[in-house]
Design an enzyme around this catalytic site. Structure first.
Site, PDB file in Angstrom:
ATOM      1  N   SER A   1      28.275  -1.045   0.970  1.00  0.00           N
ATOM      2  CA  SER A   1      27.981  -0.166  -0.002  1.00  0.00           C
ATOM      3  C   SER A   1      27.058  -0.482  -0.791  1.00  0.00           C
ATOM      4  O   SER A   1      26.034  -0.963  -0.373  1.00  0.00           O
ATOM      5  CB  SER A   1      29.261   0.434  -0.753  1.00  0.00           C
ATOM      6  OG  SER A   1      29.325   1.184  -1.892  1.00  0.00           O
TER       7      SER A   1
ATOM      8  N   TYR B   1      21.488   8.335  -4.605  1.00  0.00           N
ATOM      9  CA  TYR B   1      21.939   7.373  -3.988  1.00  0.00           C
ATOM     10  C   TYR B   1      23.304   7.018  -4.140  1.00  0.00           C
ATOM     11  O   TYR B   1      24.103   6.704  -3.395  1.00  0.00           O
ATOM     12  CB  TYR B   1      20.939   6.203  -4.160  1.00  0.00           C
ATOM     13  CG  TYR B   1      21.466   4.805  -3.623  1.00  0.00           C
ATOM     14  CD1 TYR B   1      21.143   4.403  -2.365  1.00  0.00           C
ATOM     15  CD2 TYR B   1      21.849   3.757  -4.223  1.00  0.00           C
ATOM     16  CE1 TYR B   1      21.279   3.493  -1.649  1.00  0.00           C
ATOM     17  CE2 TYR B   1      22.217   2.285  -3.846  1.00  0.00           C
ATOM     18  CZ  TYR B   1      22.130   2.240  -2.435  1.00  0.00           C
ATOM     19  OH  TYR B   1      22.114   1.025  -1.917  1.00  0.00           O
TER      20      TYR B   1
ATOM     21  N   LYS C   1      27.137   5.874  -1.770  1.00  0.00           N
ATOM     22  CA  LYS C   1      27.650   4.807  -1.547  1.00  0.00           C
ATOM     23  C   LYS C   1      29.054   4.933  -2.334  1.00  0.00           C
ATOM     24  O   LYS C   1      30.092   4.159  -1.939  1.00  0.00           O
ATOM     25  CB  LYS C   1      26.917   3.668  -2.803  1.00  0.00           C
ATOM     26  CG  LYS C   1      25.529   3.339  -1.803  1.00  0.00           C
ATOM     27  CD  LYS C   1      25.602   2.843  -0.481  1.00  0.00           C
ATOM     28  CE  LYS C   1      24.275   2.275   0.075  1.00  0.00           C
ATOM     29  NZ  LYS C   1      24.481   1.740   1.404  1.00  0.00           N
TER      30      LYS C   1
END
Length: 237
Positions: free
Chosen positions: A141, A155, A159
């Site tokens: 992650s 983004y 994650k």
């Protein structure tokens, strides 16, 4: 001892650094990435640090966001080197910018690579790990998977999704002898970070400049040590 490690995104950055460290400890390595030339360069680098002539460093070209491709790559890796002791999903992309200016295609592509690319890889290795009743799935992650960061609206959600997958999957797989590990690396000096720095909003540059970037080898060391000691969450720094 890890005998076989499958690593997506293994041609550069954290993936390659982790592969190199595992090879130094005697593991066979299956590297998966999109660019054959970069994979070949990575293989030659890793072959220089193996500790016995019988170790194999194999490369497989695949876009992790395309399920048939990653399925085929992992199937071939298992056929050649056996069930992996560890799967490390390190393939990832990032495209910082202002939310209103980022095309929707970037959001979709980021989720496809970072989340679904990891999900497909897990799905592909799981049957053989279940049969072996052992294995370790390591999802890479990010610190951006713990806290939202200005300029990373494409983004961060990808994650965060990996964090949710790891937390929910962990309980399912534990009775089957399979461990799940989630890694939250900080900014790391990789080609990906270099590319990000060219397009970061100025506010993001100021925020990320408050913490020194790690080297990929240092992050890899934390990952390998964490896997060996059975840690669930690994957060370097």
């Amino acid at each position: 001892m890890i005998k076989h490690a499958i690593i997506t995104g293994g041609s550069s950055g954290i993936g390659k650094a982790t592969a190199k460290l595992l090879a130094q400890q005697g593991a066979n390595i299956s590297l998966i990435a999109r660019d054959r030339s970069k994979l070949e360069v990575a293989r030659q680098e890793i072959k220089k640090v193996i500790i016995n002539s019988e170790q194999q460093i194999l490369i497989f070209v695949s876009d992790v966001s395309i399920q048939p491709e990653i399925d085929a790559a992992i199937e071939n890796a298992i056929a050649l080197l056996g069930t992996p002791d560890v799967l490390i999903t390190s393939a990832g992309i990032a495209h910082p910018g202002y939310f209103a200016e980022i095309p929707i295609t970037v959001f979709e592509r980021t989720m496809a690579v970072n989340y679904f690319g990891s999900l497909y890889a897990v799905k592909a290795v799981l049957p053989t790990m279940e049969e072996a009743k052992q294995g370790n799935i390591v999802l890479i992650s990010s610190g951006a998977g713990i806290v939202g960061i200005y300029g990373y609206t494409a983004y961060c959600p990808s994650k965060f999704a990996l964090r949710g997958l790891a937390e929910s999957l962990r309980g399912e797989l534990k009775p089957k002898g399979i461990r799940v590990t989630i890694v939250y690396p900080p900014d790391t000096n990789t080609p990906q970070l270099t590319a990000e720095n060219k397009i970061k909003p100025p506010e993001t540059i100021k925020i990320t400049a408050t913490a020194k970037a790690w080297e990929a080898a240092a992050v890899a060391k934390e990952i390998v040590q964490g896997v060996k000691t059975g840690r669930y969450a690994i957060a370097p720094g």
